[in-house]
Design an enzyme around this catalytic site. Structure first.
Site, PDB file in Angstrom:
ATOM      1  N   ASP A  65       9.871  47.388  67.048  1.00 45.26           N
ATOM      2  CA  ASP A  65      10.414  46.871  65.784  1.00 45.26           C
ATOM      3  C   ASP A  65      11.031  45.484  66.001  1.00 45.26           C
ATOM      4  OD1 ASP A  65      12.678  47.663  67.133  1.00 45.26           O
ATOM      5  OD2 ASP A  65      13.475  48.922  65.527  1.00 45.26           O
ATOM      6  N   SER A  66      10.958  44.994  67.238  1.00 47.30           N
ATOM      7  CA  SER A  66      11.305  43.588  67.506  1.00 47.30           C
ATOM      8  C   SER A  66      10.415  42.674  66.673  1.00 47.30           C
ATOM      9  CB  SER A  66      11.141  43.260  68.993  1.00 47.30           C
ATOM     10  OG  SER A  66       9.884  43.691  69.473  1.00 47.30           O
ATOM     11  N   LYS A 137       8.698  55.892  69.647  1.00 51.71           N
ATOM     12  CA  LYS A 137       9.971  55.574  70.306  1.00 51.71           C
ATOM     13  C   LYS A 137      11.083  55.630  69.279  1.00 51.71           C
ATOM     14  CE  LYS A 137      11.195  51.272  71.875  1.00 51.71           C
ATOM     15  NZ  LYS A 137      12.495  51.079  71.200  1.00 51.71           N
ATOM     16  N   GLU A 206      17.894  49.577  78.131  1.00 49.83           N
ATOM     17  CA  GLU A 206      18.031  48.152  77.818  1.00 49.83           C
ATOM     18  C   GLU A 206      19.443  47.658  78.136  1.00 49.83           C
ATOM     19  OE1 GLU A 206      16.443  47.034  74.016  1.00 49.83           O
ATOM     20  OE2 GLU A 206      17.221  44.984  74.153  1.00 49.83           O
TER      21      GLU A 206
HETATM   22  O1  KIV Z   1      11.443  46.704  69.657  1.00 47.23           O
HETATM   23  C1  KIV Z   1      11.239  46.383  70.841  1.00 47.23           C
HETATM   24  O2  KIV Z   1      10.497  45.458  71.158  1.00 47.23           O
HETATM   25  C2  KIV Z   1      11.907  47.154  71.869  1.00 47.23           C
HETATM   26  C3  KIV Z   1      11.862  46.613  73.274  1.00 47.23           C
HETATM   27  C4  KIV Z   1      12.875  45.571  73.424  1.00 47.23           C
HETATM   28  C5  KIV Z   1      12.002  47.689  74.270  1.00 47.23           C
HETATM   29  O3  KIV Z   1      12.503  48.143  71.594  1.00 47.23           O
END
Ligand code: KIV
Length: 291
Positions: A65-66, A137, A206
């Site tokens: 979700d980044s 995730k 993280e």
């Molecule tokens: O959303 C994302 O890209 C993440 C990574 C930073 C692990 O959760």
């Protein structure tokens, strides 16, 4: 003193890419872990980057979700919705299908899509699985344990996420290192063990101190720790695509390395360099990229 090679070594020489491999699966990831081979993961949000990453040997692709920040220009991941995640998982899935990709594909459940009830989590996880994800995730510990168990029992592999959990950045008071001090470390450990017990097969750690991440990795035998700013003792590593290509518009976090700068702007070689550096243990360097 760190004995890891200097940054320039990460991309030195032409790296072999496009080596044929069997599709990644949970048993294959467990085999890699058992023989001490590090698991590599990068984020991707579209078909082309996903298939190039796959050809360069990246094991796992996370549609994180980044994307809210790097693709949509949002101030945090809190604003990302399920339909956006579904769309990007589908794009990555199509990219992998088109090029007979073999990477393990993980879809991030966005903020508010698993918080209400286990049933809500199942409904929304199913959307990402039907878009092509092999695993979902979700962030957080404690209250998420029952959600994880519920999903895993119903055949949905789960990657948990502890430490700095960006969806709760407002509660955490910013993007800061987590698990510092005895009490915080004990809570994090308790959450991690409970998540493994609930069936989580992977755990992103993280921005946690590297000593804590290494200890947790030893303790979690069936749940593979994937570090981002958690040092080189984890079972694997993940970076955000834009960060590792050096095209982050903000301040580059300490745990990032610009692999594109090492490979003369060759994107596929940058991915291969990342894979090589993680597999060899050269990246991350605890002295430079961790706390
Ligand atoms: O959303 C994302 O890209 C993440 C990574 C930073 C692990 O959760």
């Amino acid at each position: 003193m760190s004995d890891a090679p200097t940054a320039a070594v990460y991309g030195a020489g032409k790296l072999s890419v496009d080596a044929p491999r069997k599709p990644l699966s949970l048993p294959r990831l467990a085999e890699m872990r058992a023989r001490g081979e590090k698991i590599t993961m990068l984020t991707a949000y579209d078909a082309t980057f996903a298939s190039v990453m796959d050809a360069a040997g990246v094991d796992c692709i996370l549609v994180g979700d980044s994307l809210g920040m790097v693709c949509q220009g949002l101030p945090s991941t809190v604003h990302v919705n399920l339909e956006t995640m579904r769309y990007h998982v589908e794009c990555v899935f199509r990219g992998l299908q088109r090029t007979s990709g073999t990477a393990w594909l993980i879809g991030d459940l966005p903020f508010g899509t698993y918080h209400e009830s286990k049933e809500q989590a199942l409904r929304n996880a199913s959307v990402l699985m039907q878009a092509g994800a092999h695993m979902v995730k979700l962030e957080g510990g404690g209250w998420t344990t029952d959600v994880v168990r519920f999903l895993v029992e119903r055949g949905i592999p789960v990657c948990a996420h502890l430490g700095l959990t960006p969806q709760t950045v407002h509660s955490l008071g910013g993007y800061r290192v987590q698990g510092k001090g005895e009490e915080a470390a004990a809570t994090l450990r308790q959450h991690a063990l409970a998540l493994q017990d609930a069936g989580a097969q992977m755990l992103v750690l993280e921005m946690v101190p590297h000593e804590l991440a290494t200890r947790l990795t030893t303790e979690l035998s069936t749940c593979h720790t994937i570090g981002i700013g958690a040092g080189n003792g984890c079972a694997g590593q993940v970076l955000v695509l834009h960060d590792m290509l050096g095209i982050n518009l903000g301040r580059m976090p300490k745990f990032v390395h610009n692999f594109l700068a090492d490979t003369d702007g060759d994107v596929k070689q940058a991915f291969a360099a990342y894979v090589g550096a993680v597999k060899s243990g050269a990246f991350p360097d605890n002295a430079k990229h961790a706390w």
